[in-house]
Design a protein around this motif. Structure first.
Motif, short mmCIF file in Angstrom:
data_model
loop_
_atom_site.label_atom_id
_atom_site.label_comp_id
_atom_site.label_asym_id
_atom_site.label_seq_id
_atom_site.Cartn_x
_atom_site.Cartn_y
_atom_site.Cartn_z
N GLU A 78 0.85 -1.18 0.00
CA GLU A 78 0.00 0.00 0.00
C GLU A 78 0.89 1.25 0.00
O GLU A 78 1.93 1.28 0.67
CB GLU A 78 -0.89 0.01 1.25
N GLU A 153 -3.49 10.95 -7.69
CA GLU A 153 -4.50 9.89 -7.76
C GLU A 153 -4.75 9.23 -6.41
O GLU A 153 -5.78 8.61 -6.21
CB GLU A 153 -4.07 8.83 -8.78
N GLN A 154 -3.79 9.33 -5.51
CA GLN A 154 -3.98 8.78 -4.17
C GLN A 154 -3.16 9.59 -3.19
O GLN A 154 -2.02 9.95 -3.46
CB GLN A 154 -3.57 7.31 -4.09
N GLN A 156 -2.77 9.37 1.07
CA GLN A 156 -3.04 9.01 2.45
C GLN A 156 -2.22 9.94 3.35
O GLN A 156 -1.10 10.33 3.00
CB GLN A 156 -2.66 7.56 2.72
N ASN A 252 -10.08 8.78 0.22
CA ASN A 252 -10.43 7.57 -0.52
C ASN A 252 -10.04 7.75 -1.99
O ASN A 252 -10.43 8.72 -2.64
CB ASN A 252 -11.93 7.30 -0.40
N ALA A 253 -9.26 6.79 -2.51
CA ALA A 253 -8.82 6.86 -3.91
C ALA A 253 -9.93 6.48 -4.88
O ALA A 253 -9.78 6.68 -6.09
CB ALA A 253 -7.62 5.94 -4.13
#
Length: 695
Positions: A78, A153-154, A156, A252-253
């Protein structure tokens, strides 16, 4: 010092009163996690382990415990960040640049600076250290220092490394009317995913993690983090093959892409996080105290009366006046008119968006009611659902393009309404102006802001999941700057917006539409692990309850609702004399003990009985109280031993048990305790105690 750095080793040690958090820069320039746990004084003790590949299928990048793993290279785990650059490259390769330290009265902040080796992307890892609360706050800032756009795009907000396997993971599940249902599951191999994709935090999961190693309320290791974000989030918990457990929490992706334009900066939502080696109680106290001191508005919350269950959509000025007068006689301090006062609002199918006062219901305008409420010495509040519009309204007829939609698709209605596109400046201006007019031209003290459906047909931009709630935040912040005395309640079909993102921008949480007093014990217990009692709205409502169809004594209903910020939602015009007298008594009692409940320390006490007792303690300074509930007598004559917590061992306390007083030392009350026996169904009592002398 809360931030200690060994520059020769490139090791950073973050210190709170009881705990330490350490990471460093290795020989490849990777930011590697080293430690999270009980306090270690010497930064010199930390070494950077040399990592070697297990095999070509277990490369160093895969097994390295990184603070902020990025997408690319030989990483298949991840990742916290994935970026597509203007030329189509989809890999981040960062290098360590340096650090900064900023100090304030409230916290010290470490800022770790990274940059991509080729592209003009700067990454800042922020760590705020709240030393006396044993908490940190982590977030990430991205800077596009290039002349071209890049797509995120992502993202966290951080990765956490916990040096154990076989941990217990705690969160909540549920649905409308059954929010905050706590569950605990064993972490094993594979991944646990919690998320929301609906645009609100949702009734299903909540944006936090709790991981423990067989902890109890007062013992054991507990690691936790809560995301300061409303809306779409995701969290991943993974036990790795290399002997540790990883956690990520952030945006949230799913259906997400943020276009970071040239020169732009983007800040991720923050995570409030911490460690306790003394169980869940310490975790809750640290979070509650942090929220009370740094997030929540100061001052006690008023006792509220809400007219919804008395009238539903059948609002009339005269009926509301009668309810307000009766509410004032019972002791309420705030009168709130719920749904049905505006537009052609006689049901869920019409009215939302047409925020003018309904002339049939209020022929002389709403100020007639407000004047009456104010003459009674009450504050006045009102319900709104500003993010929504019903299809038959004038607003929708004039602005059909203001909703989330695709030109070639028919937009979904849910609960008879569309969602306004809050990313449009003109929609934001409309919502702000509508609310500003309400607050400027009418003496309104309280806004109940509802949101009764998820988002769909999200238009062509994948950043709306973030931008929508940012617009809500900004509108409320702006309104509170202009109207600083107005309280805002966050509601989303009940508890759909309970999170640390909206807390502080809004002042209260509507915890659930389920007001059944027995069900609420479960909801409120789960809520209390992470969120402060002061923000937990709880109502006394009529029986049989509309969800459970259950009959519960009014005394039990009051005790259950008094565990938070008390509200009344009954049709009080139908009260018997007995109902009225008990309500007056309980409301007056709540006002006396309210500082202890809203601003004190909260304890989930152990049930030592075969009967299903629910026991909760509150303490503040030298005073305290216990709520005890017995929903059903299962085993006759089986008492419970109540063992208090958080007392001074050497002090003597007076404890009032119904009409009996006992005087015992703090040590006795915590170690030995006292016996309590409730009988029947839906029995409850309130026990008060105070320190009377020191030995």
């Amino acid at each position: 010092m809360s931030i200690v750095i060994n520059n020769s080793k490139n090791v950073f040690l973050l210190q709170t009163v009881s705990n330490s958090y350490a990471f460093g820069i290795d020989d490849q320039g990777l930011v590697r996690h080293l430690y999270w746990g009980k306090r270690i004084e010497a930064v010199e003790d930390f070494e950077m382990p040399v990592l070697t590949e297990v095999s070509t299928n277990d490369p160093v990048y895969e097994i390295t415990p990184e603070e902020f793993p990025v997408y690319g290279s030989l990483r298949y785990k991840e990742h916290c960040l994935k970026v597509t650059f203007a030329d189509g490259t989809r890999e981040v390769v960062y290098e360590y640049v340096g650090y900064q330290i900023e100090k304030t009265e409230a916290y010290d902040e470490l800022i770790l600076e990274l940059k991509d080796q080729y592209y003009a992307l700067k990454i800042e890892l922020h760590y705020k250290v709240y030393e006396k609360y044993d908490l940190m706050e982590r977030f990430v800032v991205l800077h596009n220092e290039s002349n071209e756009a890049m797509e995120v795009e992502q993202l966290q907000s951080g990765q956490f490394h916990i040096p154990y396997e076989d941990l217990n993971f705690t969160n909540v599940h549920g649905h409308w009317g059954a929010e905050q249902q706590r569950f605990v599951q064993k972490v094993s191999y594979g991944k646990i995913l919690i998320e929301n994709r609906r645009g609100i935090s949702s009734h299903n999961h909540n944006p936090y993690f709790i991981l423990d190693k067989d902890a109890t309320e007062t013992s054991g290791d507990v690691y936790f983090g809560a995301l300061r974000r409303t809306g779409n989030f995701s969290g991943v918990v993974e036990q790795t093959p290399y002997g540790e457990t990883l956690v990520q929490l952030g945006l949230n992706a799913h259906d997400f892409c943020l276009k970071l334009q040239a020169g732009e900066t983007f800040t991720s939502p923050a995570i409030i996080c911490g460690y306790s080696n003394s169980g869940f109680e310490t975790m809750s106290h640290n979070l509650h105290n942090f929220a009370k001191d740094f997030i929540l508005r100061a001052g006690l919350r008023p006792v509220l009366y809400n007219s919804w269950e008395a009238t539903e959509f059948g609002v009339t000025c005269e009926e509301q006046k009668k309810l307000a007068k009766r509410a004032q006689e019972l002791g309420a301090e705030l009168f709130v008119v719920d749904d049905g006062w505006f537009g052609e609002r006689n049901g869920i199918e019409n009215g939302l968006g047409d925020w003018y006062v309904n002339e049939e219901k209020f022929p002389n305008g709403i100020d007639e009611l407000i004047k009456e409420v104010k003459s009674l010495g009450l504050l006045f509040g009102i319900w709104v659902e500003p993010e929504m519009v019903n299809p038959p309204t004038k607003l929708y007829a004039e602005h059909p393009d203001w909703i989330y939609h695709f030109d070639t698709r028919e937009s979904d209605t849910s609960r008879g309404q569309y969602v306004l596109d809050m990313t449009k400046v003109e929609v934001q201006n409309f919502v702000y102006q509508m609310l500003d007019d309400l607050l400027s031209y009418h003496e309104i003290d309280y806004i109940k802001w509802d949101a009764n459906r998820p988002i769909s047909q999200t238009n062509l931009h994948k950043d709306i999941w973030y931008r929508h709630i940012e617009a809500v935040y900004d509108i409320v912040k702006k309104l509170k700057e202009k109207h600083p005395n107005v309280l805002f309640e966050a509601c989303a079909s009940g508890g759909g917006r309970i999170d640390y993102g909206i807390l502080g921008i809004f002042d209260d949480f509507w915890t659930s539409d389920n007001t059944d007093a027995y069900d609420r014990l479960t909801v409120q217990d789960s809520y209390s692990y992470i969120y402060p009692i002061k923000a937990m709205r709880a109502w006394v409502t009529d029986c049989p309850n509309f969800i459970s169809n259950r009959m519960i004594s009014m005394k039990f209903r009051f005790h259950s609702a008094m565990m938070g910020t008390l509200g009344i939602g009954c049709n009080i015009l139908k009260f018997t004399e007995e109902d009225s007298n008990l309500s007056k008594e309980m409301i007056a009692l709540y006002k006396k003990i309210r500082p202890i409940i809203q601003e004190g320390d909260f304890y989930r006490l152990q049930n030592t009985s075969e009967n299903d007792y629910h026991l909760y303690e509150y303490t503040k300074d030298a005073e305290g109280l216990v709520f005890a509930f017995l929903p059903q007598t299962k085993i006759g004559h089986r008492k419970v031993t109540v063992k208090l917590r958080g007392l001074k061992k050497e002090a003597v306390y007076s404890v009032i048990l119904e009409t009996k007083e006992i005087k015992k030392s703090g040590a006795y009350l915590m170690q030995h305790g006292f016996d309590l026996c409730l009988t029947g169904d839906y029995a409850s009592t309130l026990i008060q105690f105070k320190e009377i002398e020191r030995r």
